[in-house]
Design a protein around this motif. Structure first.
Motif, PDB file in Angstrom:
ATOM      1  N   ALA A 181       0.817  -1.216   0.000  1.00  0.00           N
ATOM      2  CA  ALA A 181       0.000   0.000   0.000  1.00  0.00           C
ATOM      3  C   ALA A 181       0.850   1.266   0.000  1.00  0.00           C
ATOM      4  O   ALA A 181       0.589   2.211  -0.757  1.00  0.00           O
ATOM      5  CB  ALA A 181      -0.934  -0.009   1.213  1.00  0.00           C
ATOM      6  N   HIS A 182       1.867   1.302   0.866  1.00  0.00           N
ATOM      7  CA  HIS A 182       2.688   2.515   0.957  1.00  0.00           C
ATOM      8  C   HIS A 182       3.641   2.637  -0.227  1.00  0.00           C
ATOM      9  O   HIS A 182       3.924   3.744  -0.693  1.00  0.00           O
ATOM     10  CB  HIS A 182       3.439   2.536   2.283  1.00  0.00           C
ATOM     11  CG  HIS A 182       2.535   2.561   3.479  1.00  0.00           C
ATOM     12  ND1 HIS A 182       1.940   1.413   3.985  1.00  0.00           N
ATOM     13  CD2 HIS A 182       2.098   3.582   4.255  1.00  0.00           C
ATOM     14  CE1 HIS A 182       1.185   1.736   5.021  1.00  0.00           C
ATOM     15  NE2 HIS A 182       1.262   3.043   5.201  1.00  0.00           N
ATOM     16  N   ILE A 183       4.114   1.495  -0.731  1.00  0.00           N
ATOM     17  CA  ILE A 183       4.920   1.528  -1.952  1.00  0.00           C
ATOM     18  C   ILE A 183       4.074   2.053  -3.110  1.00  0.00           C
ATOM     19  O   ILE A 183       4.576   2.761  -3.988  1.00  0.00           O
ATOM     20  CB  ILE A 183       5.477   0.128  -2.280  1.00  0.00           C
ATOM     21  CG1 ILE A 183       6.421  -0.340  -1.173  1.00  0.00           C
ATOM     22  CG2 ILE A 183       6.224   0.135  -3.623  1.00  0.00           C
ATOM     23  CD1 ILE A 183       6.911  -1.768  -1.326  1.00  0.00           C
ATOM     24  N   ALA A 184       2.784   1.719  -3.111  1.00  0.00           N
ATOM     25  CA  ALA A 184       1.888   2.200  -4.164  1.00  0.00           C
ATOM     26  C   ALA A 184       1.858   3.720  -4.229  1.00  0.00           C
ATOM     27  O   ALA A 184       1.739   4.300  -5.317  1.00  0.00           O
ATOM     28  CB  ALA A 184       0.478   1.657  -3.936  1.00  0.00           C
ATOM     29  N   ILE A 229      -2.984   1.706  -7.097  1.00  0.00           N
ATOM     30  CA  ILE A 229      -2.060   2.774  -7.483  1.00  0.00           C
ATOM     31  C   ILE A 229      -2.827   3.947  -8.082  1.00  0.00           C
ATOM     32  O   ILE A 229      -2.519   5.117  -7.827  1.00  0.00           O
ATOM     33  CB  ILE A 229      -1.004   2.239  -8.469  1.00  0.00           C
ATOM     34  CG1 ILE A 229      -0.154   1.158  -7.787  1.00  0.00           C
ATOM     35  CG2 ILE A 229      -0.114   3.378  -8.991  1.00  0.00           C
ATOM     36  CD1 ILE A 229       0.754   0.390  -8.728  1.00  0.00           C
ATOM     37  N   GLY A 230      -3.862   3.629  -8.869  1.00  0.00           N
ATOM     38  CA  GLY A 230      -4.672   4.681  -9.475  1.00  0.00           C
ATOM     39  C   GLY A 230      -5.345   5.563  -8.448  1.00  0.00           C
ATOM     40  O   GLY A 230      -5.475   6.786  -8.645  1.00  0.00           O
ATOM     41  N   LYS A 231      -5.781   4.966  -7.351  1.00  0.00           N
ATOM     42  CA  LYS A 231      -6.419   5.750  -6.284  1.00  0.00           C
ATOM     43  C   LYS A 231      -5.449   6.789  -5.731  1.00  0.00           C
ATOM     44  O   LYS A 231      -5.778   7.970  -5.577  1.00  0.00           O
ATOM     45  CB  LYS A 231      -6.891   4.809  -5.168  1.00  0.00           C
ATOM     46  CG  LYS A 231      -7.610   5.529  -4.012  1.00  0.00           C
ATOM     47  CD  LYS A 231      -7.931   4.559  -2.897  1.00  0.00           C
ATOM     48  CE  LYS A 231      -8.997   3.564  -3.323  1.00  0.00           C
ATOM     49  NZ  LYS A 231     -10.331   4.226  -3.462  1.00  0.00           N
ATOM     50  N   PHE A 232      -4.209   6.357  -5.457  1.00  0.00           N
ATOM     51  CA  PHE A 232      -3.229   7.294  -4.905  1.00  0.00           C
ATOM     52  C   PHE A 232      -2.754   8.295  -5.958  1.00  0.00           C
ATOM     53  O   PHE A 232      -2.430   9.443  -5.629  1.00  0.00           O
ATOM     54  CB  PHE A 232      -2.046   6.531  -4.306  1.00  0.00           C
ATOM     55  CG  PHE A 232      -2.405   5.760  -3.062  1.00  0.00           C
ATOM     56  CD1 PHE A 232      -2.966   6.413  -1.976  1.00  0.00           C
ATOM     57  CD2 PHE A 232      -2.207   4.389  -2.981  1.00  0.00           C
ATOM     58  CE1 PHE A 232      -3.319   5.719  -0.817  1.00  0.00           C
ATOM     59  CE2 PHE A 232      -2.550   3.689  -1.843  1.00  0.00           C
ATOM     60  CZ  PHE A 232      -3.102   4.351  -0.752  1.00  0.00           C
ATOM     61  N   TYR A 233      -2.699   7.876  -7.195  1.00  0.00           N
ATOM     62  CA  TYR A 233      -2.346   8.788  -8.285  1.00  0.00           C
ATOM     63  C   TYR A 233      -3.342   9.952  -8.335  1.00  0.00           C
ATOM     64  O   TYR A 233      -2.955  11.120  -8.412  1.00  0.00           O
ATOM     65  CB  TYR A 233      -2.348   8.017  -9.605  1.00  0.00           C
ATOM     66  CG  TYR A 233      -2.017   8.833 -10.826  1.00  0.00           C
ATOM     67  CD1 TYR A 233      -0.694   9.125 -11.161  1.00  0.00           C
ATOM     68  CD2 TYR A 233      -3.025   9.283 -11.681  1.00  0.00           C
ATOM     69  CE1 TYR A 233      -0.380   9.857 -12.311  1.00  0.00           C
ATOM     70  CE2 TYR A 233      -2.729  10.019 -12.823  1.00  0.00           C
ATOM     71  CZ  TYR A 233      -1.404  10.302 -13.137  1.00  0.00           C
ATOM     72  OH  TYR A 233      -1.116  11.027 -14.269  1.00  0.00           O
ATOM     73  N   SER A 236      -4.265  13.545   6.028  1.00  0.00           N
ATOM     74  CA  SER A 236      -5.198  12.735   6.822  1.00  0.00           C
ATOM     75  C   SER A 236      -5.980  11.774   5.946  1.00  0.00           C
ATOM     76  O   SER A 236      -6.304  10.649   6.369  1.00  0.00           O
ATOM     77  CB  SER A 236      -6.165  13.651   7.595  1.00  0.00           C
ATOM     78  OG  SER A 236      -6.897  14.473   6.694  1.00  0.00           O
ATOM     79  N   GLU A 237      -6.259  12.169   4.717  1.00  0.00           N
ATOM     80  CA  GLU A 237      -6.985  11.287   3.794  1.00  0.00           C
ATOM     81  C   GLU A 237      -6.103  10.107   3.376  1.00  0.00           C
ATOM     82  O   GLU A 237      -6.588   8.971   3.254  1.00  0.00           O
ATOM     83  CB  GLU A 237      -7.443  12.076   2.570  1.00  0.00           C
ATOM     84  CG  GLU A 237      -8.378  11.292   1.654  1.00  0.00           C
ATOM     85  CD  GLU A 237      -8.910  12.140   0.514  1.00  0.00           C
ATOM     86  OE1 GLU A 237      -9.208  11.559  -0.549  1.00  0.00           O
ATOM     87  OE2 GLU A 237      -9.015  13.377   0.687  1.00  0.00           O
ATOM     88  N   PHE A 238      -4.807  10.364   3.183  1.00  0.00           N
ATOM     89  CA  PHE A 238      -3.878   9.274   2.855  1.00  0.00           C
ATOM     90  C   PHE A 238      -3.795   8.285   4.013  1.00  0.00           C
ATOM     91  O   PHE A 238      -3.827   7.064   3.809  1.00  0.00           O
ATOM     92  CB  PHE A 238      -2.478   9.833   2.551  1.00  0.00           C
ATOM     93  CG  PHE A 238      -2.334  10.378   1.165  1.00  0.00           C
ATOM     94  CD1 PHE A 238      -1.997   9.545   0.109  1.00  0.00           C
ATOM     95  CD2 PHE A 238      -2.544  11.721   0.911  1.00  0.00           C
ATOM     96  CE1 PHE A 238      -1.865  10.050  -1.174  1.00  0.00           C
ATOM     97  CE2 PHE A 238      -2.413  12.234  -0.363  1.00  0.00           C
ATOM     98  CZ  PHE A 238      -2.078  11.394  -1.422  1.00  0.00           C
ATOM     99  N   VAL A 239      -3.674   8.794   5.226  1.00  0.00           N
ATOM    100  CA  VAL A 239      -3.563   7.923   6.400  1.00  0.00           C
ATOM    101  C   VAL A 239      -4.806   7.060   6.536  1.00  0.00           C
ATOM    102  O   VAL A 239      -4.722   5.844   6.764  1.00  0.00           O
ATOM    103  CB  VAL A 239      -3.334   8.750   7.681  1.00  0.00           C
ATOM    104  CG1 VAL A 239      -3.391   7.857   8.915  1.00  0.00           C
ATOM    105  CG2 VAL A 239      -1.998   9.471   7.621  1.00  0.00           C
ATOM    106  N   ALA A 240      -5.972   7.684   6.397  1.00  0.00           N
ATOM    107  CA  ALA A 240      -7.220   6.936   6.519  1.00  0.00           C
ATOM    108  C   ALA A 240      -7.312   5.854   5.448  1.00  0.00           C
ATOM    109  O   ALA A 240      -7.700   4.703   5.739  1.00  0.00           O
ATOM    110  CB  ALA A 240      -8.408   7.889   6.420  1.00  0.00           C
ATOM    111  N   GLU A 241      -6.945   6.182   4.217  1.00  0.00           N
ATOM    112  CA  GLU A 241      -7.020   5.216   3.123  1.00  0.00           C
ATOM    113  C   GLU A 241      -6.012   4.082   3.321  1.00  0.00           C
ATOM    114  O   GLU A 241      -6.335   2.902   3.132  1.00  0.00           O
ATOM    115  CB  GLU A 241      -6.750   5.925   1.790  1.00  0.00           C
ATOM    116  CG  GLU A 241      -6.930   5.065   0.568  1.00  0.00           C
ATOM    117  CD  GLU A 241      -8.370   4.579   0.402  1.00  0.00           C
ATOM    118  OE1 GLU A 241      -8.541   3.399   0.021  1.00  0.00           O
ATOM    119  OE2 GLU A 241      -9.305   5.351   0.666  1.00  0.00           O
TER     120      GLU A 241
END
Length: 405
Positions: free
Chosen positions: A328-331, A379-383, A393-398
């Motif tokens: 997840a974090h590598i993504a 990966i698309g979600k984080f992109y 905060s949104e990244f942490v929650a996801e």
């Protein structure tokens, strides 16, 4: 004893040249930078500024000279007469020196057929086979036995950080190099020739087999973390790695990405996780070094290679999946890589433009060989989140939601 260092750049001077000096060799650098060659020939020594804590500690490498890499006869003579050879040129340059290396091997054979081991200090999995395959076509058939049994192509893992040298040191001495304090040089024990003979004595050299673990430790943990810092830091407007190291939001993602890769690597190779975590803890400290003025451009350039399935980010992502983990974090780092559009790097502009114009799914397939729907979606979600500058905060929650599944 005589050592040849093919490449007088930062790794060649700052790490391998130092190892040779500490081992008692007379070292000759081969380089096409004529100005660099002339300066080394004249000075016969140069300083290395080693970062220790909050200060630079100068050390000197002596007993060295240099020759012009554009003179094939001189290069062949040097290779024919040395006791050990190392390359630190960059993977893209190796095809251009293969003929020179072959000429040196041929001359070496004609002069008495002494064995030779070539330490390949390049960031490439399979660098031993790659260079050997480049040199082999230039070797006459009658030398095949000598080439196979007396010429060792040895992959090594260079884990030191050698960023651009601060200008104030270059003003004092244009040969100066700045490095961190790392001194280990793991090498593939199976590459040395003749088989069973003593390996060359080189300070810090650690022969090991199976060696894939060390190569992947460097590439899929160290280099992956470095690239992640560069791409996330670029999106936040930083210029240097040490600035990124002080950003707690990026640090949160970085450390967890490194842990994801380390767990998968330990599982892949059956290596003790505790020992690998010791390497990780040391690495995180080294990446925090404020004295290493390493630019994000230098660390992040050439995204086509660094996002590839066999390289640091694409490779780490796929390894974690292969070992049953969730990268997840590598993504997040992979996604950031596709947004690295640094205008000074035409390759980065090509890759980021392709993702922008054709979609992240098409880019992942083209450049990272990532096609599984769940991976493309992750990966698309984080992109998309990075593109719209979503709050941390949104990244942490996801990420917490993904990891908890």
């Amino acid at each position: 004893m005589k050592a040849i260092m093919y490449g007088a750049g930062n790794i060649g001077r700052g790490f391998i040249g130092k190892r040779f000096f500490l081992s008692g060799y007379e070292t000759t650098f081969i380089d096409v930078n004529v100005d660099m060659v002339e300066k080394i020939k004249a000075a016969k020594k140069y300083p290395i500024y080693v970062t220790r804590g909050t200060e630079y500690v100068p050390e000197w490498v002596e007993n060295c000279t240099a020759v012009n890499g554009r003179d094939p006869e001189v290069v062949a003579d040097q290779i024919a007469g040395c006791d050990v050879l190392a390359t630190a040129l960059g993977v893209n340059i190796l095809p251009f020196v293969a003929q020179n290396i072959a000429n040196g091997i041929i001359k070496r054979y004609n002069n008495g057929a002494k064995p030779l081991n070539i330490l390949i200090c390049e960031n490439l999995i399979g660098s031993d086979k790659y260079l050997k395959d480049l040199v082999a076509p230039h070797i006459p058939a009658e030398l095949n036995d000598y080439f196979e049994n007396s010429i060792g192509f040895v992959s090594v893992s260079v884990g030191i950080t050698v960023p651009p040298t601060p200008q104030r040191f270059l003003d004092e001495n244009p040969l100066a190099v700045c490095t961190d304090y790392y001194n280990e040089l793991p090498a593939d024990a199976t590459g040395f020739r003749p088989i069973g003979a003593p390996v060359p004595v080189v300070d810090g050299l650690v022969p090991f087999s199976p060696f894939a673990f060390y190569i992947e430790r460097k590439l899929l943990i160290h280099n992956m973390g470095h690239a992640t810092m560069a791409y996330l830091g670029y999106l936040k407007g930083y210029n240097y790695i040490y600035e990124v190291a002080n950003d707690p939001e990026i640090k949160y993602i970085l450390v967890r990405a490194i842990y994801e890769s380390a767990r998968a690597l330990a599982k892949r190779h059956g290596a003790p996780l505790d020992g690998l975590m010791g390497f990780v803890e040391n690495l995180v400290t080294r990446l925090d070094n404020p004295l290493l003025e390493d630019s994000l451009f230098r660390v992040g350039r050439d995204t086509k290679r660094k996002l590839a399935a066999g390289d640091r980010l694409g490779g780490a992502y796929l390894m974690v999946r292969e070992q049953g983990g969730i990268p997840a974090h590598i993504a997040v780092g992979v996604a950031a890589g596709y947004l690295f559009d640094c205008p000074e790097d035409p390759i980065a502009v090509e890759v980021s433009s392709y993702a922008k114009e054709n979609g992240i799914a098409a880019a992942l397939e083209k450049y990272s060989s990532i096609t599984a729907p769940e991976d493309v979606a992750l990966i698309g979600k984080f992109y998309d989140m990075l593109k719209r500058k979503a709050p941390f905060s949104e990244f942490v929650a996801e990420l917490n939601t993904i990891v908890a599944k």
